[in-house]
Scaffold this active site. Structure first.
Site, short mmCIF file in Angstrom:
data_model
loop_
_atom_site.label_atom_id
_atom_site.label_comp_id
_atom_site.label_asym_id
_atom_site.label_seq_id
_atom_site.Cartn_x
_atom_site.Cartn_y
_atom_site.Cartn_z
N GLU A 65 0.80 -1.22 0.00
CA GLU A 65 0.00 0.00 0.00
C GLU A 65 0.84 1.28 0.00
O GLU A 65 0.38 2.32 -0.44
CB GLU A 65 -0.94 -0.01 1.21
CG GLU A 65 -1.94 -1.15 1.18
CD GLU A 65 -2.87 -1.12 2.38
OE1 GLU A 65 -3.04 -0.05 2.97
OE2 GLU A 65 -3.41 -2.17 2.73
N GLY A 102 -0.81 -14.01 -5.26
CA GLY A 102 -1.33 -15.00 -4.33
C GLY A 102 -0.51 -15.14 -3.07
O GLY A 102 -0.24 -14.18 -2.36
N GLY A 103 -0.11 -16.39 -2.79
CA GLY A 103 0.57 -16.70 -1.54
C GLY A 103 -0.41 -17.24 -0.51
O GLY A 103 -1.63 -17.18 -0.68
N GLU A 153 -3.19 -20.49 -3.77
CA GLU A 153 -3.09 -21.57 -2.77
C GLU A 153 -4.45 -21.78 -2.07
O GLU A 153 -4.71 -21.17 -1.05
CB GLU A 153 -2.01 -21.22 -1.75
CG GLU A 153 -0.63 -21.07 -2.37
CD GLU A 153 0.48 -20.90 -1.34
OE1 GLU A 153 0.29 -21.26 -0.15
OE2 GLU A 153 1.55 -20.42 -1.72
N TYR A 154 -5.25 -22.72 -2.60
CA TYR A 154 -5.08 -23.58 -3.77
C TYR A 154 -6.41 -23.66 -4.48
O TYR A 154 -7.47 -23.55 -3.82
CB TYR A 154 -4.64 -24.99 -3.35
CG TYR A 154 -3.41 -25.02 -2.48
CD1 TYR A 154 -2.14 -24.84 -3.04
CD2 TYR A 154 -3.53 -25.19 -1.10
CE1 TYR A 154 -1.00 -24.88 -2.23
CE2 TYR A 154 -2.40 -25.21 -0.30
CZ TYR A 154 -1.14 -25.05 -0.86
OH TYR A 154 -0.03 -25.05 -0.07
N THR A 158 8.16 -27.96 -2.42
CA THR A 158 8.54 -29.18 -1.70
C THR A 158 9.19 -28.83 -0.36
O THR A 158 10.36 -29.11 -0.11
CB THR A 158 9.47 -30.05 -2.56
OG1 THR A 158 10.34 -29.20 -3.33
CG2 THR A 158 8.69 -30.93 -3.50
N TRP A 183 12.73 -20.63 -1.62
CA TRP A 183 11.85 -19.74 -0.85
C TRP A 183 12.55 -19.56 0.50
O TRP A 183 12.58 -20.48 1.31
CB TRP A 183 10.45 -20.34 -0.66
CG TRP A 183 9.62 -19.39 0.16
CD1 TRP A 183 9.50 -19.37 1.52
CD2 TRP A 183 8.86 -18.29 -0.33
NE1 TRP A 183 8.71 -18.32 1.90
CE2 TRP A 183 8.30 -17.65 0.78
CE3 TRP A 183 8.60 -17.78 -1.61
CZ2 TRP A 183 7.49 -16.52 0.66
CZ3 TRP A 183 7.80 -16.67 -1.71
CH2 TRP A 183 7.24 -16.05 -0.58
#
Length: 483
Positions: free
Chosen positions: A74, A103-104, A146-147, A210, A361
Site C-alpha cells: 500500500e 497469491g501466496g 493456494e489452492y 517441496t 523460498w
C-alpha cells in the site's frame, strides 16, 4: 572451458567449476516484506545478487473480486522512479529474468472462484495481468493460487485454473512473457486443484513447493523438507511426505520433468519439545518453537537465524542420514532445516531426475550477509555450484554486519522502516513484544523484543511522507492513518 564461459564469468564476477555449467534454471523468490525486519535480518532489494538467479520473482500481488490485480504494497509510490518494482526490475539482464507473483498463503483462495469461473471476468483478469506486467517492466507472471478448489475455493476451480492458464498463455505468447506457477505438493491437490497434464502443457515451468512437509501442526518433530522418508514415518501417508515422493507423484500424474523446478526452503520448521529426554525425529512436541530474532514468527526460523544461533553455541546438530537433512536441538527447542550439504544433495537430485532446475523460498532467509561463514548466500550458492557450475565471489568480509541505516522506499504489507537506531534507545515505549508507534511522532515506530525481564526497542522511521499504522503494522499514507 570455452572462451565464452570464461569471459562470462569475468563479466559477472563469478568463478566456474572445472566440470562446466549445466543448462539449468535457478528461481529465487523475494518476499518484499523482509525490508521491515530489524538488524541483520533486514533485506533490501539491493541485497539481491542477480547473477545467482536465472529468474527473480517478486512477491506478492493480489486479486479483487472484479478481476483486477490488487497491489498489496500500500505504501508503494508507483509514480516514482525509485519504487520497489523499478528497483527490482533494474536487476534483470540477458541472463536474469524478473516475474511478479500473485497469491501466496495469506491471500488464500476464496477471492479467486468468482473471477476464474466467470468467462468474462477471467478474460478481464487476463488483460489486467498483461497490462500489469507490461506497465511495470516484468518479464512474466507467476501464479501462486493456494489452492484451487481448496481453502475456500469452489469445485469448478480445477477446470477454471486450466482455462486461466490457457488464456494467459495465448496472450503472453504475443509479448514473449513467461508464465509459471508455484504449486503445493500434497497428494490431495493433484486432481482436485491441479490437472497436471494440462498445466504442464501450458506453463513454462512449475515451481514445486517441496517444503512445509512437516511442522508443529503434526504434534511431533519432523523435517521441513526431507529428501526421503524416515523409519519414523509409520503410515503410508507419512511416507509420502518427502521431496522424492512428491516429485515422482507429479511425474507419474503427467508432469513433464523438464518443466519441474524443485523448491528448497532457506528456513526451518521449529518445535517445542514435550521432554528434553526425547529429542529425535518424531519426538512429541507441545507446539511451535520460539520466534527467531528477524522473522519473528513462531514455528519457523530462517537459515540465517539458525546458523547464527548454532555458531553462538548451545545447540547440538545431528545429521539425519535417512532423510538427508540436519536437525538441531537446544534445550526444549528443535528445528529441522536444510544446510549446504542437504542442499547439495537436493541439487544433485535435480540433475539425476532431469528436472528443470531449483527454486528457493526465499532470498531473505539465506545467510545473505555471510555472517555464518566465508561467503554470502551459502545455500543459493550451493545450488548454483551444482546446477550451473558457478558460485558467487562475494565473501562475508565485504558485507557489513551492522543494521542498515540507509533510507528506503521498499517494503510490503507488514511493518516498514527506513532506518534503525541502536537497540534500547527508546525502550520506554514498549509494553509488549512486537511493533509500536512513537507517541509523539507518527512516522517513527519501534520493534520491541523481550530481554532481561524487560524490553529492548529498535527504532525505525517510515520512508518519505508515510506514517506508521498500528492496526496493520505498516507504513501508509498519512490520509489513511489516524495519528
Amino acid at each position: 572451458m570455452s572462451h565464452f564461459l570464461l569471459g562470462l564469468s569475468l563479466l559477472l564476477g563469478l568463478s566456474l567449476s572445472t566440470y562446466g555449467a549445466e543448462d539449468k534454471i535457478v528461481v529465487c523468490y523475494h518476499g518484499s516484506w523482509s525490508a521491515y525486519r530489524n538488524g541483520n535480518g533486514r533485506f533490501e532489494i539491493e541485497d539481491i545478487q542477480p547473477e545467482l538467479c536465472t529468474h527473480l520473482i517478486y512477491t506478492f500481488v493480489g486479486i479483487t473480486s472484479s478481476g483486477e490485480v490488487r497491489i498489496l504494497d500500500e505504501w508503494l509510490d508507483l509514480a516514482s522512479g525509485k519504487n520497489a518494482y523499478n528497483r527490482f526490475n533494474a536487476l534483470k539482464s540477458s541472463s536474469t529474468k524478473t516475474l511478479v507473483a500473485i497469491g501466496g498463503w495469506n491471500e488464500g483462495s476464496a477471492t479467486y472462484p468468482a473471477v476464474m469461473n466467470d468467462a468474462s471476468l477471467r478474460a478481464k483478469f487476463v488483460q489486467n495481468v498483461v497490462n500489469f506486467v507490461k506497465t511495470y517492466g516484468f518479464d512474466g507472471f507467476d501464479l501462486d493460487w493456494e489452492y484451487p478448489a481448496n481453502r475456500g475455493g469452489s469445485p469448478g476451480d480445477l477446470t477454471a485454473f486450466v482455462s486461466l492458464i490457457k488464456e494467459l498463455r495465448a496472450e503472453f505468447d504475443k509479448h514473449g512473457y513467461l508464465l509459471t506457477a508455484a504449486v503445493g505438493v500434497g497428494r490431495y491437490l493433484v486432481g482436485s486443484a491441479y490437472d497436471v497434464p494440462q498445466i504442464s502443457q501450458y506453463l513454462d515451468f512449475i515451481n514445486l513447493m517441496t517444503y512445509d512437509l512437516h511442522g508443529s501442526w503434526d504434534g511431533k518433530t519432523g523435517q521441513n523438507a526431507p529428501l526421503y522418508a524416515s523409519s519414523a514415518d509409520k503410515t503410508e501417508a507419512e511416507r509420502q511426505l518427502s521431496v522424492d515422493s512428491s516429485v515422482r507423484y507429479w511425474i507419474e500424474n503427467g508432469a513433464d520433468p523438464s518443466k519441474l523446478v524443485l523448491g528448497m526452503g532457506t528456513y526451518g520448521r521449529t518445535f517445542t519439545l514435550a521432554s528434553t529426554a526425547n529429542t529425535g525425529v518424531g519426538a512429541p512436541a507441545t507446539g511451535p518453537g520460539t520466534n527467531g530474532p528477524y522473522t519473528m514468527e513462531s514455528g519457523m526460523m530462517g537459515y540465517n537465524e539458525i546458523c547464527e544461533k548454532i555458531n553462538a553455541g548451545g545447540w547440538t546438530v545431528t545429521w539425519d542420514d535417512e532423510q538427508k537433512v540436519p536437525y538441531a536441538v537446544s534445550g526444549n527447542q528443535w528445528v529441522g532445516y536444510d544446510n549446504e550439504e542437504s542442499i547439495r544433495l537436493k541439487s544433485q537430485y535435480v540433475l539425476d531426475m532431469g528436472l528443470a532446475g531449483g527454486m528457493i523460498w526465499s532470498l531473505e532467509t539465506d545467510d545473505f550477509k555471510g555472517l555464518c561463514g566465508s561467503k554470502t548466500y551459502p545455500l543459493l550458492s550451493t545450488i548454483n555450484e551444482v546446477l550451473r557450475g558457478i558460485t558467487s565471489t562475494k565473501t562475508s568480509s565485504s558485507v557489513s554486519s551492522s543494521p542498515s541505516s540507509s533510507s528506503s522506499s521498499s517494503g510490503s504489507s507488514g511493518s516498514s522502516g527506513s532506518s534503525s537506531s541502536s537497540a534500547g534507545s527508546s525502550s520506554g515505549v514498549c509494553s509488549s513484544e512486537g511493533y509500536t508507534r512513537d507517541p509523539s511522532d507518527c512516522s517513527v515506530f519501534y520493534l520491541c523484543s523481550a530481554a532481561a525481564g524487560g524490553f529492548v526497542a529498535s527504532k525505525f522511521t517510515c520512508p518519505g511522507d508515510l506514517v506508521f499504522d498500528a492496526s496493520s503494522s505498516a507504513c501508509k499514507y498519512r490520509s489513511l492513518v489516524a495519528c
